[in-house]
Scaffold this motif. Structure first.
Motif, mmCIF file in Angstrom:
data_model
loop_
_atom_site.group_PDB
_atom_site.id
_atom_site.type_symbol
_atom_site.label_atom_id
_atom_site.label_comp_id
_atom_site.label_asym_id
_atom_site.label_seq_id
_atom_site.Cartn_x
_atom_site.Cartn_y
_atom_site.Cartn_z
ATOM 1 N N THR A 1 0.805 -1.235 0.000
ATOM 2 C CA THR A 1 0.000 0.000 0.000
ATOM 3 C C THR A 1 0.828 1.270 0.000
ATOM 4 O OG1 THR A 1 -0.095 0.125 2.421
ATOM 5 C CG2 THR A 1 -1.777 -1.224 1.302
ATOM 6 N N GLY A 2 2.088 1.164 0.411
ATOM 7 C CA GLY A 2 2.907 2.370 0.512
ATOM 8 C C GLY A 2 2.641 3.172 1.767
ATOM 9 N N LYS A 3 1.969 2.577 2.751
ATOM 10 C CA LYS A 3 1.639 3.282 4.000
ATOM 11 C C LYS A 3 2.213 2.539 5.202
ATOM 12 C CE LYS A 3 -2.773 4.928 2.117
ATOM 13 N NZ LYS A 3 -4.257 4.894 2.279
ATOM 14 N N PHE A 4 2.937 3.285 6.044
ATOM 15 C CA PHE A 4 3.506 2.697 7.260
ATOM 16 C C PHE A 4 2.420 2.175 8.188
ATOM 17 C CE2 PHE A 4 7.447 4.926 6.184
ATOM 18 C CZ PHE A 4 8.410 4.035 6.624
ATOM 19 N N GLU A 5 1.300 2.890 8.252
ATOM 20 C CA GLU A 5 0.257 2.529 9.219
ATOM 21 C C GLU A 5 -0.408 1.190 8.909
ATOM 22 O OE1 GLU A 5 -1.506 5.840 6.504
ATOM 23 O OE2 GLU A 5 0.418 5.323 7.457
ATOM 24 N N ASP A 6 -0.204 0.657 7.709
ATOM 25 C CA ASP A 6 -0.806 -0.639 7.361
ATOM 26 C C ASP A 6 0.031 -1.838 7.818
ATOM 27 O OD1 ASP A 6 -2.984 0.550 6.145
ATOM 28 O OD2 ASP A 6 -2.033 0.609 4.168
ATOM 29 N N HIS B 1 5.596 -0.946 -2.968
ATOM 30 C CA HIS B 1 6.026 0.433 -2.761
ATOM 31 C C HIS B 1 7.165 0.441 -1.747
ATOM 32 C CE1 HIS B 1 2.626 2.311 -4.906
ATOM 33 N NE2 HIS B 1 1.894 1.325 -4.396
ATOM 34 N N LEU C 1 8.975 1.954 1.135
ATOM 35 C CA LEU C 1 8.705 2.902 2.212
ATOM 36 C C LEU C 1 9.981 3.593 2.685
ATOM 37 C CD1 LEU C 1 6.317 0.600 4.279
ATOM 38 C CD2 LEU C 1 5.640 2.565 2.888
#
Length: 371
Positions: A194-199, A258, A260
């Motif tokens: 997803t390209g999101k740290f929070e995931d 992605h 990060l």
């Protein structure tokens, strides 16, 4: 007494010792001729231990030092006898028959999948080869043994995490040869779908890669899980949005992830050394590195005596480590790397004498460190 006076006395003693040492080595030549005539083995452990025990007792407070000195003298005496008796006939034959390069390099086995660090090394060394990917080292060795791959590329040590123990055991089990080596700078990235740290719910990678990135990963405060390879971790991350992978940039791109964060390894000079293994011994004329595996007798100073041979021959040791022997109680094989070429007579004589003398000896190869 002044220091200069003491040094004069030491020089005078040395002037007496050296001719005696030369006479002793000349006697070793005579011993070799008698052993050749009578078919007597060069190494007589019982006699050597008797001599060393007597010398240590007679030397009093210098007993330990005297034992080391005489152990070294006797080791060099054996080396001379081995040379005179033409030791290592089997090894000489193998080396003489070895081609400079492998006959086939079309199929190369390696760990992981597309984009793994092993795959990067295969692509650099054998760009025309078709890689075969495996998740376990044992399967890679079996593939080469059965002729399904011509060669294999295997990681053997990392500058941060140390040696890959399993590989050394497999090298001894299969008696394969190392025909080339390459050190690859390892730059790990953290990547997910997803390209999101929070995931991120967990981070996956090869255990040694997780170790190399332990400082940055600790700050994420999420569970860590081992995968068979860094590229396998990237494949898992591509299927599960909650998984982040520690892998190479090429593996991340290959699986559509992605990136990060780049260069998350603990040290900037993180590097892994890979070797190319083959069923067939190959020795390029320009080879500059030699790898050995051997076992020594369970006697005081036996390892020191072996290592002193390398010093006497002017060889530069670059690595030595021990590994337990499977099925034995507290017995170890020693793995050793040093610089040299078997076409140098001094190197060849050293190897041949060790092959004849040591209880377990395996010449792993003489090869180039590829740039």
């Amino acid at each position: 007494m002044e220091l200069s006076e003491i040094r004069k006395e030491i020089d005078a003693i040395d002037a007496q010792l050296l001719p005696l040492f030369i006479r002793r080595m000349d006697c070793a030549k005579k011993v070799a001729e008698v052993k050749r005539r009578d078919g007597t083995p060069v190494f007589n452990l019982e006699r050597e231990q008797e001599i060393l025990n007597r010398i240590a007792a007679q030397a009093g407070e210098y007993g330990g030092a005297a034992r080391i000195v005489y152990n070294t003298i006797m080791s060099e005496s054996r080396a001379l006898q081995h040379t005179l008796l033409g030791a290592g006939s089997r090894l000489r034959t193998r080396i003489a028959a070895a081609p400079e390069a492998p006959r086939r390099t079309a199929a190369i086995a390696c760990l992981g999948g597309k984009g793994s660090y092993s795959h990067d090394v295969v692509s650099q060394l054998y760009p025309q080869a078709v890689p075969s990917f495996f998740s376990r080292f044992g399967d890679i060795f079996r593939c080469v043994e059965q002729g399904e791959a011509d060669l294999a590329v295997i990681p053997v040590e990392n500058s941060s995490a140390g040696s890959v123990s399993e590989v050394y055991g497999l090298l001894m089990q299969y008696c394969f040869s190392i025909i080339a080596a390459k050190t690859l700078g390892v730059h790990h990235c953290l990547a997910n779908r997803t390209g999101k740290f929070e995931d991120i719910r967990c981070v996956r990678s090869k255990d040694i890669a997780l170790m190399q990135c332990s400082q940055r990963l600790a700050a994420l405060q999420v569970p860590l899980s081992d995968s068979s390879s860094t590229s396998a971790a990237a494949e898992l991350a591509a299927r599960d949005a909650g998984v982040a992978a520690v892998c190479s940039e090429s593996a991340a791109k290959a699986h559509g992830l992605h990136i990060l964060e780049r260069d998350i390894q603990n040290t900037d000079n993180n590097a892994t050394r890979f070797v190319v293994i083959s069923k067939e011994l190959c020795i390029p004329r320009t080879a500059e590195k030699i790898s050995l595996c051997f076992n020594v007798p369970h006697t005081t100073g036996s390892l020191n005596a072996v290592l002193s041979r390398f010093a006497a021959a002017g060889m530069n040791l670059t690595k030595i480590e021990s590994r337990p022997i499977a099925g034995k109680t507290f017995e170890y094989d020693f793995y050793l790397d040093f610089t040299g070429n078997v076409h140098d007579p001094k190197v060849l004589e050293l190897l041949c004498s060790l092959e004849d003398e040591l209880p377990r000896f395996h010449f792993l190869g003489n090869y180039c460190e590829c740039k």
